[in-house]
Design a protein around this motif. Structure first.
Motif, PDB file in Angstrom:
ATOM      1  N   GLU A  69       0.761  -1.340  -0.011  1.00  0.00           N
ATOM      2  CA  GLU A  69       0.037  -0.035  -0.122  1.00  0.00           C
ATOM      3  C   GLU A  69       0.993   1.256  -0.050  1.00  0.00           C
ATOM      4  O   GLU A  69       1.867   1.294   0.627  1.00  0.00           O
ATOM      5  N   LEU A  70       0.566   2.371  -0.642  1.00  0.00           N
ATOM      6  CA  LEU A  70       0.894   3.606  -0.691  1.00  0.00           C
ATOM      7  C   LEU A  70       0.115   4.687   0.001  1.00  0.00           C
ATOM      8  O   LEU A  70      -1.170   4.547  -0.516  1.00  0.00           O
ATOM      9  N   LYS A  71       0.494   5.079   0.910  1.00  0.00           N
ATOM     10  CA  LYS A  71      -0.441   6.522   1.478  1.00  0.00           C
ATOM     11  C   LYS A  71       0.034   7.605   0.909  1.00  0.00           C
ATOM     12  O   LYS A  71       1.107   8.380   1.240  1.00  0.00           O
ATOM     13  N   ILE A  72      -0.725   8.183   0.084  1.00  0.00           N
ATOM     14  CA  ILE A  72      -0.541   9.731  -0.299  1.00  0.00           C
ATOM     15  C   ILE A  72      -0.584  10.619   0.487  1.00  0.00           C
ATOM     16  O   ILE A  72      -1.390  10.858   1.088  1.00  0.00           O
ATOM     17  N   ASP A  73       0.730  11.398   0.686  1.00  0.00           N
ATOM     18  CA  ASP A  73       0.698  12.363   1.618  1.00  0.00           C
ATOM     19  C   ASP A  73      -0.511  13.619   1.640  1.00  0.00           C
ATOM     20  O   ASP A  73      -0.825  13.857   0.289  1.00  0.00           O
ATOM     21  N   ARG A  74      -0.893  13.796   2.789  1.00  0.00           N
ATOM     22  CA  ARG A  74      -1.740  14.815   2.919  1.00  0.00           C
ATOM     23  C   ARG A  74      -1.364  16.218   1.874  1.00  0.00           C
ATOM     24  O   ARG A  74      -2.405  16.844   1.410  1.00  0.00           O
ATOM     25  N   SER A  75      -0.330  16.525   1.701  1.00  0.00           N
ATOM     26  CA  SER A  75       0.003  17.922   1.111  1.00  0.00           C
ATOM     27  C   SER A  75      -0.706  17.904  -0.158  1.00  0.00           C
ATOM     28  O   SER A  75      -0.834  18.996  -0.614  1.00  0.00           O
ATOM     29  N   PHE A  76      -0.448  16.870  -0.909  1.00  0.00           N
ATOM     30  CA  PHE A  76      -1.067  16.566  -2.158  1.00  0.00           C
ATOM     31  C   PHE A  76      -2.490  16.693  -2.265  1.00  0.00           C
ATOM     32  O   PHE A  76      -2.950  17.341  -3.189  1.00  0.00           O
ATOM     33  N   LEU A  77      -3.265  16.317  -1.251  1.00  0.00           N
ATOM     34  CA  LEU A  77      -4.741  16.220  -1.160  1.00  0.00           C
ATOM     35  C   LEU A  77      -5.018  17.681  -0.919  1.00  0.00           C
ATOM     36  O   LEU A  77      -6.055  17.910  -1.565  1.00  0.00           O
ATOM     37  N   GLU A 111      -1.119  20.908 -10.704  1.00  0.00           N
ATOM     38  CA  GLU A 111      -0.179  20.031 -10.523  1.00  0.00           C
ATOM     39  C   GLU A 111      -0.312  19.080  -9.388  1.00  0.00           C
ATOM     40  O   GLU A 111       0.125  17.898  -9.638  1.00  0.00           O
ATOM     41  N   SER A 112      -1.241  19.563  -8.242  1.00  0.00           N
ATOM     42  CA  SER A 112      -1.304  18.655  -7.383  1.00  0.00           C
ATOM     43  C   SER A 112      -2.117  17.373  -7.753  1.00  0.00           C
ATOM     44  O   SER A 112      -2.041  15.986  -7.548  1.00  0.00           O
ATOM     45  N   ALA A 113      -3.336  17.715  -8.622  1.00  0.00           N
ATOM     46  CA  ALA A 113      -4.173  16.798  -9.288  1.00  0.00           C
ATOM     47  C   ALA A 113      -3.408  15.845 -10.163  1.00  0.00           C
ATOM     48  O   ALA A 113      -3.533  14.585 -10.052  1.00  0.00           O
ATOM     49  N   ALA A 114      -2.327  16.196 -10.856  1.00  0.00           N
ATOM     50  CA  ALA A 114      -1.692  15.641 -11.611  1.00  0.00           C
ATOM     51  C   ALA A 114      -0.713  14.381 -11.007  1.00  0.00           C
ATOM     52  O   ALA A 114      -0.572  13.238 -11.405  1.00  0.00           O
ATOM     53  N   ILE A 115      -0.048  14.986  -9.910  1.00  0.00           N
ATOM     54  CA  ILE A 115       1.016  14.025  -8.995  1.00  0.00           C
ATOM     55  C   ILE A 115      -0.301  12.983  -8.507  1.00  0.00           C
ATOM     56  O   ILE A 115       0.319  11.551  -8.635  1.00  0.00           O
ATOM     57  N   VAL A 116      -1.247  13.190  -7.984  1.00  0.00           N
ATOM     58  CA  VAL A 116      -2.082  12.206  -7.291  1.00  0.00           C
ATOM     59  C   VAL A 116      -2.644  11.320  -8.417  1.00  0.00           C
ATOM     60  O   VAL A 116      -2.466  10.004  -8.223  1.00  0.00           O
ATOM     61  N   ARG A 117      -3.085  11.799  -9.623  1.00  0.00           N
ATOM     62  CA  ARG A 117      -3.343  10.983 -10.648  1.00  0.00           C
ATOM     63  C   ARG A 117      -2.156   9.837 -11.186  1.00  0.00           C
ATOM     64  O   ARG A 117      -2.370   8.659 -11.206  1.00  0.00           O
ATOM     65  N   ALA A 118      -0.910  10.604 -11.081  1.00  0.00           N
ATOM     66  CA  ALA A 118       0.340   9.801 -11.458  1.00  0.00           C
ATOM     67  C   ALA A 118       0.472   8.552 -10.498  1.00  0.00           C
ATOM     68  O   ALA A 118       0.646   7.413 -10.783  1.00  0.00           O
ATOM     69  N   ILE A 119       0.296   9.062  -9.051  1.00  0.00           N
ATOM     70  CA  ILE A 119       0.553   8.061  -8.029  1.00  0.00           C
ATOM     71  C   ILE A 119      -0.412   6.816  -8.270  1.00  0.00           C
ATOM     72  O   ILE A 119      -0.007   5.759  -8.113  1.00  0.00           O
ATOM     73  N   LEU A 120      -1.713   7.356  -8.312  1.00  0.00           N
ATOM     74  CA  LEU A 120      -2.506   6.169  -8.693  1.00  0.00           C
ATOM     75  C   LEU A 120      -2.314   5.268  -9.651  1.00  0.00           C
ATOM     76  O   LEU A 120      -2.373   4.225  -9.245  1.00  0.00           O
ATOM     77  N   ALA A 121      -2.037   5.756 -10.748  1.00  0.00           N
ATOM     78  CA  ALA A 121      -1.751   5.065 -12.098  1.00  0.00           C
ATOM     79  C   ALA A 121      -0.548   4.150 -11.483  1.00  0.00           C
ATOM     80  O   ALA A 121      -0.627   2.756 -11.931  1.00  0.00           O
ATOM     81  N   LEU A 122       0.441   4.698 -11.174  1.00  0.00           N
ATOM     82  CA  LEU A 122       1.696   3.830 -10.924  1.00  0.00           C
ATOM     83  C   LEU A 122       1.668   2.751  -9.847  1.00  0.00           C
ATOM     84  O   LEU A 122       1.905   1.670 -10.075  1.00  0.00           O
ATOM     85  N   ALA A 123       1.032   3.081  -8.788  1.00  0.00           N
ATOM     86  CA  ALA A 123       0.549   2.287  -7.895  1.00  0.00           C
ATOM     87  C   ALA A 123      -0.303   0.995  -8.433  1.00  0.00           C
ATOM     88  O   ALA A 123       0.095  -0.244  -8.006  1.00  0.00           O
ATOM     89  N   HIS A 124      -1.133   1.210  -9.032  1.00  0.00           N
ATOM     90  CA  HIS A 124      -2.033   0.312  -9.558  1.00  0.00           C
ATOM     91  C   HIS A 124      -1.339  -0.575 -10.412  1.00  0.00           C
ATOM     92  O   HIS A 124      -1.659  -1.728 -10.458  1.00  0.00           O
ATOM     93  N   SER A 125      -0.563  -0.220 -11.268  1.00  0.00           N
ATOM     94  CA  SER A 125       0.224  -0.816 -12.076  1.00  0.00           C
ATOM     95  C   SER A 125       1.342  -1.716 -11.476  1.00  0.00           C
ATOM     96  O   SER A 125       1.560  -2.920 -11.967  1.00  0.00           O
TER      97      SER A 125
END
Ligand code: C2E
Ligand code: MG
Ligand code: MG
Length: 628
Positions: free
Chosen positions: A548-556, A564-578
């Protein structure tokens, strides 16, 4: 009595010593900004002649009951280019004058009425601050016993009276040169070339007296690098040193004398930057200061961290917490001022509200809130045994169904007098003192105990996640202690999740990988906390058995308003799921944030929107019965 009264503003720079304390290597002027003082040592690469001219700005104090001798010596030395003199004819005033003027060298007559030169010499050597001050003894007696006695009492050199001009100039120059070398060893931080803690304390003491005497204001800015411990974990010691050097260079740039003068728009001001030690720097200001001008300088300091540092191939952002104590208002002695600046800085670090650094003036309320470190240390030791530590549970919810799937265990200290203390205020101390190993063990044990209780009551608590700090993780018994706790309470390992930070994973990768594999083999789940704030490489993470990855609160926080924040969160989600990892969003506070997570298939979330961390009984009330 001084023949020439001390100038109302007789100091030249807070670090007058460093003006000439070196050879041909760079000697930073560390923000000297006294306008009266010319010329100024250049930023770097001081040449011999520049050093020589800087050396001539040394303050020379002479103690002799005959005014004529003083006049003659001063004349000789003026001819040789020296400009700063303090003359004392009444030996009884010698020590006071010494304290006030902080000379770089003393020429001391031995035979005087009231007090002999021997007595003064003895007092100088007994004085902690002047232990190493060069004292050249003037004596008309050529007899060996007198010289021997002076030498035994710590005289640096002798000069025969009547004074010969060339001998005088030579002795003074050689003594100052030797002192410069000694000072460089004693007062300069080797890593950064800045004045060190010893020098700072010395000057702070002096500046406080000066402020009082001339009705000026001083300020001590304690500059801490945020999360440096974690950065160091991730980078390793030598790269962390490179970062420290980089930060120190930026700070010097921000504290350059001409710039600060503009900010202060005051003529009689002075400043000096020092390395207090570790990841802490200090800026000392003195002059006609007001809160506005001090705040402007603090802003300059913070701004110096705007651009990232490039260390090796990595880009690293650093942020600072600047605590400010002024004097005389915020403290009567150097301990109080230093302590209060530190309290102000620490109040920022523990609030962690501002990722881009912040400054804070000391105030009495802060003092009441912040325990002294020592108090905290000894009380924390007892807290464990007295049962003052307690776990709260922040529910975690599935994003799609919004049902409770478990909780994160968060430590609280119920202090008998001070009330509830948040973990950010005491975990760093627990880590420093090594207490974190016992505390962390207690946390795991208590989480297992609670799990067993809920399971026995026929409830379905899901998974409980516990935070594990680096030091605790690296302890050789860590894996077996987790296994023991599970066995002792009869809880299946799948109910337990361990949250680790990125930086922890980056050090000693092989050992870490082996431990993670062992933990996984127990059946415990592994999660990476505050993801995105560390410096881990994803390629490396993908090789580790992580669930599991927990995305840091600062991005949320800015996911709705910043692209940029939205892009980072989307990227983390895509990557983690892959990589087949689940993603948990931390710190969800608004419905909009939750909508975003739903739209992008985040797995789980926690945050104030649904629930703060709550005591065990409150969490019990949220739990569904176990499936039959
Ligand atoms: P963390 O592990 O990242 O825990 C999440 C923190 O975010 C918690 O702060 C939680 O109260 C806070 N939080 C959760 N949702 C929201 C939200 O919506 N908005 C805001 N503003 N904050 C939210 P807390 O409890 O103060 O803990 C702070 C940190 O202390 C934790 O960060 C963790 O690193 C550390 N910590 C807590 N308990 C332990 C422990 O037992 N052992 C160790 N080693 N560290 C712990
Ligand atoms: Mg956590
Ligand atoms: Mg977290």
């Amino acid at each position: 009595m001084s023949l020439r009264p001390p100038k109302a503003f007789s100091f030249r720079s807070i670090w007058s010593l460093t003006d000439w304390s070196g050879d041909t290597v760079a000697i930073p002027p560390q923000g000297r900004m006294n306008t009266q003082d010319q010329p100024v040592t250049p930023d770097s690469g001081a040449t011999r002649s520049e050093l020589w001219s800087a050396m001539k700005r040394a303050t020379i104090m002479m103690v002799d009951d005959e005014p004529i001798t003083l006049e003659i010596i001063q004349m000789f030395l003026e001819d040789a280019g020296y400009t700063h003199f303090v003359n004392v004819t009444d030996a009884r005033e010698a020590i006071d004058t010494l304290e006030r003027e902080r000379p770089d060298i003393v020429l001391l007559d031995l035979l005087m009425p009231h007090v002999s030169g021997f007595d003064i010499l003895q007092e100088i050597r007994n004085h902690e601050r002047f232990e190493h001050l060069p004292v050249v003894v003037l004596t008309s007696s050529s007899d060996a016993p007198t010289k021997l006695k002076a030498l035994e009492m710590g005289a640096t050199d002798f000069l025969a009276k009547p004074v010969d001009e060339s001998e005088l100039v030579l002795r003074v120059r050689n003594t100052l040169a030797a002192k410069a070398y000694q000072d460089r060893l004693t007062y300069i931080d080797r890593l950064t070339g800045l004045p060190n803690r010893q020098m700072l304390l010395d000057r702070l003491d002096w500046a406080m007296k000066h402020a009082q005497r001339y009705a000026q204001t001083g300020a001590l800015l304690q500059i801490d690098i945020d999360r440096f411990r974690e950065i160091k974990e991730a980078l390793g010691p030598s790269r962390a040193d490179a970062l420290l050097k980089g930060i120190s260079t930026r700070l010097e740039g921000a504290c350059r004398e001409s710039d600060l003068l503009n900010v202060l728009s005051e003529t009689e001001s002075s400043a000096g930057l020092a390395r207090w030690g570790g990841e802490e720097f200090s800026l000392l200001l003195l002059g006609q200061l007001n809160p506005d001008s001090i705040a402007r300088i603090a802003c300059r300091v913070l701004k110096a961290m705007d651009e990232p540092f490039v260390i090796g191939e990595q880009e690293i952002f650093a942020s600072l917490s600047v605590g400010i104590a002024t004097f005389p208002d915020d403290g009567a002695d150097i301990d109080a001022v230093q302590h209060n600046a530190a309290i102000a800085a620490r109040s920022l670090q523990s609030s962690q509200a501002n990722p881009h650094g912040a400054f804070q003036f000391y105030c009495k309320e802060l003092n009441a809130r912040t325990l002294t470190r020592l108090d905290m240390e000894s009380e924390l030791r007892r807290a464990l045994n007295r049962g003052e530590l307690e776990l709260h549970y922040q529910p975690k919810y599935a994003v799609d169904s919004e049902s409770v799937i478990g909780a994160e265990c968060l430590l609280r200290w119920q202090h008998p007098e001070r009330g509830q203390i948040p973990p950010a205020d005491f975990i760093p101390i627990a880590e420093e003192t090594g207490l974190i190993v016992d505390i962390g063990q207690w946390v795991i044990d208590d989480a297992c105990r609670q799990l067993a209780q809920w399971l026995a009551a026929g409830l379905s608590p899901g998974q409980l996640a516990v935070n594990v700090s680096a030091q605790q993780f690296r302890h050789r018994d860590f894996v077996s202690s987790v296994a023991d706790a599970l066995t002792r309470h009869g809880v299946a390992a799948r109910h337990l999740k361990i949250e680790l930070t990125e930086s922890l994973l980056m050090r000693d990768p092989q050992a870490v990988a082996a431990m993670l594999t062992e933990l996984r083999a127990l059946g415990v789940q592994l999660s990476i906390d505050d993801f995105g704030t560390g410096y881990s490489s994803l390629a490396y993470l993908s090789a580790l058995p992580i669930d599991e990855l927990k995305i840091d609160r600062s991005f949320l926080t800015h996911v709705e308003s910043r692209r940029e924040s939205a892009a980072i969160v989307r990227a983390i989600l895509a990557l983690a799921h892959s990589l087949e990892m689940n993603v948990v969003a931390e710190g969800v506070e608004t419905a909009g944030q939750l909508d975003f997570l739903k739209a992008h298939q985040c797995n789980a979330f926690q945050g104030f929107l649904f629930s703060r961390p709550i005591p065990a009984p409150d969490f019990t009330a949220l739990l569904p019965p176990a499936a039959p």
